[in-house]
Design a protein around this motif. Structure first.
Motif, PDB file in Angstrom:
ATOM      1  N   ALA A  75      -3.264   9.193  -6.015  1.00 31.15           N
ATOM      2  CA  ALA A  75      -2.685   8.646  -7.241  1.00 31.15           C
ATOM      3  C   ALA A  75      -3.224   7.241  -7.460  1.00 31.15           C
ATOM      4  CB  ALA A  75      -1.157   8.635  -7.141  1.00 31.15           C
ATOM      5  N   PRO A  76      -3.126   6.730  -8.688  1.00 31.82           N
ATOM      6  CA  PRO A  76      -3.578   5.362  -8.956  1.00 31.82           C
ATOM      7  C   PRO A  76      -2.800   4.346  -8.136  1.00 31.82           C
ATOM      8  CG  PRO A  76      -3.155   6.568 -10.994  1.00 31.82           C
ATOM      9  CD  PRO A  76      -2.613   7.397  -9.894  1.00 31.82           C
ATOM     10  N   ALA A  77      -3.408   3.206  -7.939  1.00 35.44           N
ATOM     11  CA  ALA A  77      -2.681   2.135  -7.264  1.00 35.44           C
ATOM     12  C   ALA A  77      -1.488   1.689  -8.104  1.00 35.44           C
ATOM     13  CB  ALA A  77      -3.622   0.963  -6.997  1.00 35.44           C
ATOM     14  N   VAL A  78      -1.701   1.547  -9.421  1.00 32.13           N
ATOM     15  CA  VAL A  78      -0.611   1.191 -10.338  1.00 32.13           C
ATOM     16  C   VAL A  78      -0.594   2.217 -11.459  1.00 32.13           C
ATOM     17  CG1 VAL A  78       0.335  -0.550 -11.888  1.00 32.13           C
ATOM     18  CG2 VAL A  78      -0.849  -1.264  -9.798  1.00 32.13           C
ATOM     19  N   LEU A  79       0.566   2.862 -11.638  1.00 35.12           N
ATOM     20  CA  LEU A  79       0.720   3.882 -12.673  1.00 35.12           C
ATOM     21  C   LEU A  79       1.751   3.394 -13.681  1.00 35.12           C
ATOM     22  CD1 LEU A  79       0.203   6.707 -13.811  1.00 35.12           C
ATOM     23  CD2 LEU A  79       1.974   7.578 -12.280  1.00 35.12           C
ATOM     24  N   MET A  80       1.346   3.326 -14.952  1.00 39.35           N
ATOM     25  CA  MET A  80       2.219   2.816 -16.008  1.00 39.35           C
ATOM     26  C   MET A  80       2.451   3.907 -17.031  1.00 39.35           C
ATOM     27  SD  MET A  80       0.519  -0.950 -16.436  1.00 39.35           S
ATOM     28  CE  MET A  80       0.103  -1.949 -15.015  1.00 39.35           C
ATOM     29  N   ASN A  81       3.652   4.452 -17.025  1.00 42.43           N
ATOM     30  CA  ASN A  81       4.030   5.501 -17.970  1.00 42.43           C
ATOM     31  C   ASN A  81       4.971   4.998 -19.051  1.00 42.43           C
ATOM     32  OD1 ASN A  81       2.554   7.612 -16.799  1.00 42.43           O
ATOM     33  ND2 ASN A  81       4.113   7.904 -15.237  1.00 42.43           N
ATOM     34  N   LYS A  82       5.577   3.843 -18.842  1.00 40.85           N
ATOM     35  CA  LYS A  82       6.506   3.303 -19.829  1.00 40.85           C
ATOM     36  C   LYS A  82       6.687   1.815 -19.583  1.00 40.85           C
ATOM     37  CE  LYS A  82      10.890   3.929 -19.518  1.00 40.85           C
ATOM     38  NZ  LYS A  82      12.242   4.509 -19.454  1.00 40.85           N
ATOM     39  N   GLN A 124       0.846  -1.195   0.000  1.00 41.52           N
ATOM     40  CA  GLN A 124       0.000   0.000   0.000  1.00 41.52           C
ATOM     41  C   GLN A 124       0.877   1.239   0.000  1.00 41.52           C
ATOM     42  OE1 GLN A 124      -2.685   0.551   3.325  1.00 41.52           O
ATOM     43  NE2 GLN A 124      -4.072   1.792   2.062  1.00 41.52           N
ATOM     44  N   GLY A 125       0.624   2.137  -0.956  1.00 47.61           N
ATOM     45  CA  GLY A 125       1.425   3.342  -1.056  1.00 47.61           C
ATOM     46  C   GLY A 125       1.179   4.303   0.089  1.00 47.61           C
ATOM     47  N   LYS A 126       2.087   5.233   0.211  1.00 55.51           N
ATOM     48  CA  LYS A 126       1.962   6.256   1.259  1.00 55.51           C
ATOM     49  C   LYS A 126       1.352   7.547   0.708  1.00 55.51           C
ATOM     50  CE  LYS A 126       5.851   4.743   4.154  1.00 55.51           C
ATOM     51  NZ  LYS A 126       7.158   5.156   4.737  1.00 55.51           N
ATOM     52  N   LYS A 127       1.918   8.033  -0.412  1.00 55.93           N
ATOM     53  CA  LYS A 127       1.475   9.328  -0.932  1.00 55.93           C
ATOM     54  C   LYS A 127       1.237   9.291  -2.432  1.00 55.93           C
ATOM     55  CE  LYS A 127       2.772  14.222  -1.028  1.00 55.93           C
ATOM     56  NZ  LYS A 127       3.781  15.241  -0.615  1.00 55.93           N
ATOM     57  N   PHE A 128       2.148   8.624  -3.138  1.00 55.84           N
ATOM     58  CA  PHE A 128       2.063   8.591  -4.597  1.00 55.84           C
ATOM     59  C   PHE A 128       1.512   7.243  -5.059  1.00 55.84           C
ATOM     60  CE2 PHE A 128       5.636  11.398  -3.422  1.00 55.84           C
ATOM     61  CZ  PHE A 128       5.089  12.589  -3.862  1.00 55.84           C
ATOM     62  N   ALA A 129       1.672   6.955  -6.339  1.00 59.45           N
ATOM     63  CA  ALA A 129       1.230   5.655  -6.843  1.00 59.45           C
ATOM     64  C   ALA A 129       1.929   4.541  -6.079  1.00 59.45           C
ATOM     65  CB  ALA A 129       1.526   5.542  -8.337  1.00 59.45           C
ATOM     66  N   THR A 130       1.185   3.532  -5.714  1.00 63.35           N
ATOM     67  CA  THR A 130       1.794   2.428  -4.971  1.00 63.35           C
ATOM     68  C   THR A 130       2.884   1.763  -5.809  1.00 63.35           C
ATOM     69  OG1 THR A 130      -0.282   2.076  -3.816  1.00 63.35           O
ATOM     70  CG2 THR A 130       1.298   0.265  -3.786  1.00 63.35           C
ATOM     71  N   ILE A 131       2.605   1.551  -7.085  1.00 67.32           N
ATOM     72  CA  ILE A 131       3.610   0.997  -8.001  1.00 67.32           C
ATOM     73  C   ILE A 131       3.656   1.886  -9.231  1.00 67.32           C
ATOM     74  CG2 ILE A 131       4.226  -0.935  -9.491  1.00 67.32           C
ATOM     75  CD1 ILE A 131       2.902  -2.782  -7.458  1.00 67.32           C
ATOM     76  N   GLU A 132       4.840   2.371  -9.560  1.00 70.34           N
ATOM     77  CA  GLU A 132       5.024   3.171 -10.765  1.00 70.34           C
ATOM     78  C   GLU A 132       6.124   2.546 -11.601  1.00 70.34           C
ATOM     79  OE1 GLU A 132       5.747   7.757 -12.328  1.00 70.34           O
ATOM     80  OE2 GLU A 132       5.447   7.344 -10.187  1.00 70.34           O
ATOM     81  N   MET A 133       5.828   2.356 -12.854  1.00 71.63           N
ATOM     82  CA  MET A 133       6.750   1.686 -13.766  1.00 71.63           C
ATOM     83  C   MET A 133       7.710   2.698 -14.370  1.00 71.63           C
ATOM     84  SD  MET A 133       7.503  -1.253 -14.978  1.00 71.63           S
ATOM     85  CE  MET A 133       8.177  -2.135 -16.404  1.00 71.63           C
ATOM     86  N   GLY A 134       9.012   2.459 -14.213  1.00 70.54           N
ATOM     87  CA  GLY A 134      10.007   3.372 -14.757  1.00 70.54           C
ATOM     88  C   GLY A 134      11.097   2.670 -15.518  1.00 70.54           C
ATOM     89  N   THR A 135      10.824   1.446 -16.002  1.00 75.52           N
ATOM     90  CA  THR A 135      11.827   0.694 -16.748  1.00 75.52           C
ATOM     91  C   THR A 135      11.156  -0.019 -17.913  1.00 75.52           C
ATOM     92  OG1 THR A 135      13.607  -0.935 -16.528  1.00 75.52           O
ATOM     93  CG2 THR A 135      11.545  -1.398 -15.351  1.00 75.52           C
ATOM     94  N   GLY A 136      11.962  -0.781 -18.674  1.00 80.58           N
ATOM     95  CA  GLY A 136      11.419  -1.424 -19.866  1.00 80.58           C
ATOM     96  C   GLY A 136      10.606  -2.661 -19.587  1.00 80.58           C
ATOM     97  N   TYR A 137      10.965  -3.399 -18.503  1.00 81.70           N
ATOM     98  CA  TYR A 137      10.277  -4.666 -18.253  1.00 81.70           C
ATOM     99  C   TYR A 137      10.416  -5.023 -16.783  1.00 81.70           C
ATOM    100  CZ  TYR A 137       8.898  -9.570 -18.735  1.00 81.70           C
ATOM    101  OH  TYR A 137       8.260 -10.783 -18.611  1.00 81.70           O
ATOM    102  N   ALA A 138       9.312  -5.466 -16.175  1.00 79.60           N
ATOM    103  CA  ALA A 138       9.314  -5.939 -14.794  1.00 79.60           C
ATOM    104  C   ALA A 138       8.104  -6.832 -14.592  1.00 79.60           C
ATOM    105  CB  ALA A 138       9.303  -4.773 -13.808  1.00 79.60           C
TER     106      ALA A 138
END
Length: 754
Positions: A90-97, A61-75
């Motif tokens: 913020a969304p629970a899961v944020l996918m920008n890339k 569970q996130g504290k302030k921002f998206a709980t999970i934010e994607m910042g790499t090519g693959y995970a």
């Protein structure tokens, strides 16, 4: 592959996941023991996070921002519960890339979207996961990336939607989508979306699917069990194939199409929806093909109104209370090769300036009328079987309605045709059999032409029904052979009938206060039957004694304009002399305006148009706007003799194709009929100009495909049936194919021989 263990135990090396991520090398698996991990995760390298034990026991569970934010090519994240941050900003899961893979997870949000996909670089894969938002959307998509949701459960109690597609074409396969207040799926103008084998249900306050200018595709998807409608279109397109709709609300139709939307439904079943199957309105269109619609109680199965114009092809509409199709308030439509049966009310009702064409269909087994036209409604009913209406009648026309019935078979009904209350209608080459009464005309004015019946009429049929008189019955066959153009044909009958009437008044020395000119204007795309209609017009004018000759001389002004000034005038005078006493058909006339000789010819033509006692009839062919500008005031003088030819429909193109095939002794196998129509729909999309030219080219391609298929077989198997029968595979049209007429065609045949 390296592993790191994260645990909430007091002496664990890693007590939070982000520390483990910071120390992990690419490719590391991070195993997470049960517990609640309150942190914002930033995934900046290729790692795999795996929850140990039940997914409900590993909570991030996130504290302030998206709980999970994607910042790499693959995970990859597996077997965990992801909750929106406590501050709900913020969304629970944020996918920008990148491609984030979520498998066997639970994603939960309260005020924010559960999953947001916001940039084109984001291409997530979500499998076997549940995604839920209490007050917002479960999935928000604004990305053109390749996005996949597979075997997921998507749920929202928010007022907008479960799945919101603002942009992009995400793929949902075998997903369950359910909610309460908002839409199940909402697609905006730039959105698409592909839904395959999904289950969309339980929407009681908003439609299950809303399309606002977008273009989604639904394949083998079920939309059901909701108190609201199934789909609402406000503009946009969309494809529904092999889908099922059932148990939807009673107030509105299962599918509402408005705002010029153009959806397509193929092999789709809509059943047991009390509010009906379709409502088309506000200039909407669309195609419903090979569908099955049944079980409607409170509303007609299909309602068409306010300039909507859908097409129903090879579709069964049956077994309901209020009727199969109701078309009114200037609604339009085409029903082709359909079956309509088993209703307690009129099966087809067309009212209030509606226009519904019914072609090659079956209408049968009802408690009231089979087909009912009233209140100035129109339409063409052609080659249709109408039967089994023992309580009222097969056909009823009232209140100045004026449909046309051509080659229809009416039978097994109390009354075959009932014309009442100033109803009109034209019946051509129809047969009426096994009815208690064939014609019942009460203050109506039908026109009956070459119809047959085995039933004596109890009403004064000869006085009520007007038989077509000479010369029309003799010469109408010239233009009746033209495919389509029903309005032109009817107008031509009216014009010739009135000209014949004028001739009779002249013969008797009676005045002609409103004398009609014999010249005419043919507007619309070229090659849509103008020459054939002109030939019939010429024969009729000769037959009633207006012209001494029935010959039609064609003049292409575009070709004439390419000649020298002197040659142009010489050719013009030659054509005038040749066409004297008959019809001169002039095409592309405005092209003459650029030369002095052309201007002289135009002045001569305008003088001829102004003559009431003309020794030749001029027919000008071209685009309406250009001819109107060129003719000026004379345009209004020719208003009664202005004919508008319309582009061929795909089904009329199919008729042309069959004519071409018969002319060269080909036959289309029954299994190839649908392939032929689909090919015509494809050709039709190229626009109205040059339709027959494209069709001829396509016919050449089909012959080549047929020839290539035949020469692959041994000679002893190449019998006559094989060499004349066109099969479905012959209608495949590859852009790279070499076509007959190409110098390399024979070489291509040789290549397939060897």
């Amino acid at each position: 592959m390296a592993k790191i263990r994260v645990s909430r135990r007091w002496f664990a090396k890693y007590r939070n996941i982000q520390d483990a991520i910071m120390d992990a090398k690419p490719g590391t698996t991070i195993e997470v023991e049960p517990g609640v991990y309150q942190e914002d995760l930033w995934l900046d390298r290729y790692i795999e996070i795996v929850g140990l034990g039940d997914d409900k026991e590993v909570v991030i569970q996130g504290k302030k921002f998206a709980t999970i934010e994607m910042g790499t090519g693959y995970a990859v994240i597996k077997n965990v519960t992801v909750k929106e941050s406590r501050m709900a900003q913020a969304p629970a899961v944020l996918m920008n890339k990148g491609s984030l893979v979520l498998e066997d997870c639970r994603v939960m949000a309260s005020k924010s979207p559960a999953i947001s996909i916001l940039h084109d670089d984001a291409e997530p894969i979500v499998r076997r996961s549940s995604v839920f938002s209490e007050k917002n959307v479960a999935v928000q998509c604004q990305s053109a990336g390749k996005i996949l949701f597979e075997q997921c459960e998507l749920l929202s109690h928010g007022e907008l939607a479960v799945v919101f597609i603002a942009q992009g074409n995400p793929f949902f396969r075998k997903c369950k989508i359910t909610g309460t207040l908002g839409y199940g799926v909402f697609v905006e103008e730039l959105g698409q979306g592909r839904f395959e084998e999904c289950n969309v249900y339980g929407f009681h306050h908003s439609p299950a699917v809303g399309v606002h200018g977008g273009s989604p595709t639904f394949l083998r998807t079920q939309i059901h069990d909701g108190k609201a409608t199934g789909i609402v279109f406000q503009g946009g397109k969309g494809v529904f194939e092999e889908c099922k709709f059932y148990a939807l609300g009673k107030e509105r139709a299962a599918v509402r199409v408005a705002g010029r939307a153009l959806p397509r439904f193929h092999h789709t079943e809509i059943k047991n929806c009390p509010g009906g199957a379709f409502l088309f309105e506000e200039e909407a269109g669309g195609i419903v093909e090979n569908c099955d619609l049944y079980g409607f109680i409170d509303k007609p199965a299909v309602v068409i109104r306010t300039e909507a114009n859908p097409q129903f092809l090879r579709t069964r509409i049956h077994d309901g209370d209020q009727g199969a199709i109701a078309c009114y308030h200037s609604g339009k439509g085409i029903v082709e090769s359909c079956e309509l049966f088993g209703f307690n009310r009129n099966i087809v009702t067309v009212l209030d300036d509606g226009r519904l064409d019914i072609l090659r269909s079956k209408v049968y087994h009802g408690q009231e009328y089979g087909i009912y036209y009233a209140q100035k409604a129109e339409g063409i009913v052609q080659e249709t079987e109408i039967k089994q209406f023992p309580d009222r009648g097969a056909v009823c026309i009232a209140h100045a309605a004026d449909p046309t019935f051509v080659r229809c078979h009416v039978s097994q009904s109390k009354v075959g045709v009932h014309v009442i209350d100033n109803g009109r209608g034209t019946f051509e080459e129809c047969t009426l059999t096994k009815c208690d009464e064939a014609w019942s005309v009460e203050n109506g004015h039908p026109i009956i032409k070459r119809c047959l019946t085995d039933i004596p009429s109890t009403t004064a049929e000869p006085q009520s029904a007007e038989e077509e008189s000479e010369p029309l019955s003799e010469y109408a066959a010239e233009w009746e052979r033209v495919i389509g153009q029903e309005k032109v044909k009817q107008q031509m009958r009216d014009v010739v009938t009135y000209l014949d009437y004028q001739q009779e008044r002249k013969r008797l020395g009676l005045p002609l206060p409103d004398e009609m000119p014999i010249h005419a204007v043919f507007c619309g795309p070229a090659d849509t039957g103008q020459v054939e209609v002109a030939e019939g017009y010429g024969r009729a004018l000769k037959g009633i004694g207006i012209l001494p000759s029935d010959q039609v001389i064609r003049m292409d002004a575009g070709l004439l304009a390419q000649q020298s000034e002197e040659a142009m005038l010489r050719e013009w005078h030659r054509l005038i002399d040749q066409g004297k006493g008959g019809i001169l058909l002039i095409e592309r006339l405005p092209l003459l305006a650029n030369t002095e000789s052309g201007q002289s010819i135009i002045r001569h033509i305008k003088q001829m148009l102004a003559q009431r006692e003309a020794d030749s009839a001029l027919i000008l062919v071209g685009e309406e706007s250009l001819l109107k500008e060129w003719l000026g005031e004379q345009w209004n003088d020719l208003v009664k003799n202005r004919f508008t030819f319309v582009p061929y429909t795909p089904y009329e193109l199919a008729e042309h194709f069959e004519q071409m095939a018969r002319a060269e002794e080909y036959v289309i196998h029954p299994s190839a009929k649908d392939d032929c129509v689909k090919a015509m729909i494809h050709l039709h999309r190229y626009g109205p100009e040059g339709q027959l030219a494209r069709l001829r080219e396509f016919f050449q391609q089909v012959k080549f495909n047929h020839g290539r298929r035949c020469v692959r077989l041994p000679k002893e198997k190449r019998n006559k049936e094989l060499l004349v029968t066109l099969m479905p595979e012959d209608f495949l049209n590859e852009e790279t194919d070499i076509r007959p007429g190409n110098p390399d065609w024979l070489a291509e045949i040789e290549r397939y021989l060897h």
